[in-house]
Design a protein around this motif. Structure first.
Motif, PDB file in Angstrom:
ATOM      1  N   GLU A  94      37.619  86.074  25.469  1.00  0.00           N
ATOM      2  CA  GLU A  94      36.893  84.927  26.020  1.00  0.00           C
ATOM      3  C   GLU A  94      37.277  83.682  25.238  1.00  0.00           C
ATOM      4  O   GLU A  94      37.786  83.766  24.109  1.00  0.00           O
ATOM      5  CB  GLU A  94      35.382  85.143  25.954  1.00  0.00           C
ATOM      6  CG  GLU A  94      34.813  85.179  24.543  1.00  0.00           C
ATOM      7  CD  GLU A  94      33.313  85.384  24.509  1.00  0.00           C
ATOM      8  OE1 GLU A  94      32.734  85.807  25.537  1.00  0.00           O
ATOM      9  OE2 GLU A  94      32.709  85.131  23.451  1.00  0.00           O
ATOM     10  N   ALA A  95      37.051  82.521  25.837  1.00  0.00           N
ATOM     11  CA  ALA A  95      37.257  81.269  25.123  1.00  0.00           C
ATOM     12  C   ALA A  95      36.216  81.153  24.015  1.00  0.00           C
ATOM     13  O   ALA A  95      35.080  81.582  24.171  1.00  0.00           O
ATOM     14  CB  ALA A  95      37.139  80.090  26.087  1.00  0.00           C
ATOM     15  N   SER A  96      36.617  80.594  22.886  1.00  0.00           N
ATOM     16  CA  SER A  96      35.698  80.455  21.762  1.00  0.00           C
ATOM     17  C   SER A  96      34.725  79.303  22.010  1.00  0.00           C
ATOM     18  O   SER A  96      34.674  78.733  23.098  1.00  0.00           O
ATOM     19  CB  SER A  96      36.477  80.227  20.469  1.00  0.00           C
ATOM     20  OG  SER A  96      37.109  78.958  20.510  1.00  0.00           O
ATOM     21  N   HIS A  97      33.963  78.941  20.972  1.00  0.00           N
ATOM     22  CA  HIS A  97      32.869  77.977  21.149  1.00  0.00           C
ATOM     23  C   HIS A  97      33.354  76.574  21.495  1.00  0.00           C
ATOM     24  O   HIS A  97      32.569  75.749  21.975  1.00  0.00           O
ATOM     25  CB  HIS A  97      32.001  77.931  19.887  1.00  0.00           C
ATOM     26  CG  HIS A  97      32.741  77.489  18.657  1.00  0.00           C
ATOM     27  ND1 HIS A  97      33.503  78.345  17.906  1.00  0.00           N
ATOM     28  CD2 HIS A  97      32.845  76.274  18.073  1.00  0.00           C
ATOM     29  CE1 HIS A  97      34.030  77.690  16.896  1.00  0.00           C
ATOM     30  NE2 HIS A  97      33.656  76.432  16.973  1.00  0.00           N
ATOM     31  N   ASP A  98      34.634  76.266  21.261  1.00  0.00           N
ATOM     32  CA  ASP A  98      35.177  74.963  21.631  1.00  0.00           C
ATOM     33  C   ASP A  98      35.929  74.996  22.962  1.00  0.00           C
ATOM     34  O   ASP A  98      36.523  73.995  23.361  1.00  0.00           O
ATOM     35  CB  ASP A  98      36.145  74.463  20.550  1.00  0.00           C
ATOM     36  CG  ASP A  98      35.426  74.126  19.248  1.00  0.00           C
ATOM     37  OD1 ASP A  98      34.278  73.661  19.327  1.00  0.00           O
ATOM     38  OD2 ASP A  98      36.015  74.330  18.179  1.00  0.00           O
ATOM     39  N   GLY A  99      35.900  76.139  23.655  1.00  0.00           N
ATOM     40  CA  GLY A  99      36.717  76.282  24.842  1.00  0.00           C
ATOM     41  C   GLY A  99      38.165  76.524  24.453  1.00  0.00           C
ATOM     42  O   GLY A  99      38.505  76.664  23.274  1.00  0.00           O
ATOM     43  N   CYS A 100      39.047  76.552  25.429  1.00  0.00           N
ATOM     44  CA  CYS A 100      40.450  76.847  25.135  1.00  0.00           C
ATOM     45  C   CYS A 100      41.362  76.268  26.213  1.00  0.00           C
ATOM     46  O   CYS A 100      41.058  76.325  27.407  1.00  0.00           O
ATOM     47  CB  CYS A 100      40.664  78.362  25.037  1.00  0.00           C
ATOM     48  SG  CYS A 100      42.334  78.828  24.532  1.00  0.00           S
ATOM     49  N   THR A 101      42.487  75.720  25.760  1.00  0.00           N
ATOM     50  CA  THR A 101      43.585  75.346  26.646  1.00  0.00           C
ATOM     51  C   THR A 101      44.769  76.227  26.296  1.00  0.00           C
ATOM     52  O   THR A 101      45.134  76.340  25.123  1.00  0.00           O
ATOM     53  CB  THR A 101      43.964  73.866  26.478  1.00  0.00           C
ATOM     54  OG1 THR A 101      42.819  73.050  26.754  1.00  0.00           O
ATOM     55  CG2 THR A 101      45.093  73.482  27.420  1.00  0.00           C
ATOM     56  N   PHE A 102      45.356  76.850  27.287  1.00  0.00           N
ATOM     57  CA  PHE A 102      46.427  77.807  27.020  1.00  0.00           C
ATOM     58  C   PHE A 102      47.413  77.812  28.182  1.00  0.00           C
ATOM     59  O   PHE A 102      47.144  77.269  29.259  1.00  0.00           O
ATOM     60  CB  PHE A 102      45.861  79.224  26.842  1.00  0.00           C
ATOM     61  CG  PHE A 102      45.218  79.784  28.078  1.00  0.00           C
ATOM     62  CD1 PHE A 102      45.941  80.577  28.963  1.00  0.00           C
ATOM     63  CD2 PHE A 102      43.891  79.495  28.385  1.00  0.00           C
ATOM     64  CE1 PHE A 102      45.356  81.081  30.111  1.00  0.00           C
ATOM     65  CE2 PHE A 102      43.298  79.987  29.540  1.00  0.00           C
ATOM     66  CZ  PHE A 102      44.028  80.787  30.405  1.00  0.00           C
TER      67      PHE A 102
END
Length: 223
Positions: A94-102
């Motif tokens: 899952e995306a971490s607490h800051d979200g994620c761009t990948f």
């Protein structure tokens, strides 16, 4: 188009490899968004451009435990292995607490880059070897360290010289694969020793050197 800042090795790729890399489109997901579940097809290599991914497993009792985080410039090695072997993904992401761009280098492109681009192949092998070593250290810690040591170690790692760590007891329990009540007792012990102070959603590091000694399993000097 994907910028090269997070993955500068692609500057050394061939023209076809650079073209394939440039055609990738970044995806942005908010915090705690599930990306992969156990048994899903991995579907390729996930390379993080911003934020982070959290890779974890779920126990028979439904308790989560973090295996590792995938930071900027890194990739999920379980997805690499599952994609290469064409096996189902063995954990959860899952995306971490800051979200994620990948970006996701899908299976066919992954195999082409792996076969024809030495820079990409070096990146993949380095990621695998580094993460295997880290996971072995984690297994050793699980087998030998007390929960107080593990909580102290997490706080030392996350603080990185800062005076506080933003984390709830529930999130800390999920990171370490234990119950919230166990984390509460460990934090209380560290607080009573004068090493930390706790507030809602935050742990303040009072004595970083003493906390590091606890994390290492070494005795502290009497106060």
């Amino acid at each position: 188009m994907v910028a090269d800042e997070a993955f500068p090795f692609m500057r050394d790729a061939s023209e076809p490899g650079r073209s394939e890399w440039s055609a990738l489109r970044p995806a942005r997901v908010p915090a705690a968004t599930p990306l992969l579940r156990r048994g899903d097809p991995a579907g390729g290599a996930y390379l993080v451009l911003a934020g982070a991914l959290r890779v974890f497993y779920v126990t028979d009792h439904g308790r989560e435990a973090t295996l590792y985080h995938v930071a900027v410039g890194e990739t999920c090695v379980l997805a690499l292995g599952a994609t290469y072997a064409r096996q189902p993904y063995p954990a959860w992401v899952e995306a971490s607490h800051d979200g994620c761009t990948f970006v996701c280098v899908e299976t066919a492109a992954f195999h082409r880059l792996l076969d024809h681009e030495p820079a990409f192949r070096h990146f993949v092998l380095t990621a695998l070897s580094t993460r295997v070593f880290e996971l072995m250290c984690t297994l050793e810690e699980l087998a030998t360290a007390s929960i107080e040591q593990r909580v102290a170690g997490y706080l030392v790692k996350q603080a990185r010289g800062r005076a506080s760590v933003a984390v709830t007891q529930a999130a800390l329990a999920a990171e370490l694969g234990t119950a919230r009540e166990v984390v509460f007792r460990a934090l209380r012990s560290l607080r009573d020793a004068g090493l930390v102070a706790t507030a809602r959603g935050t742990v303040h590091v009072v004595d970083a050197a003493g906390l590091a000694l606890v994390a290492a399993g070494r005795p502290r000097a009497p106060r």
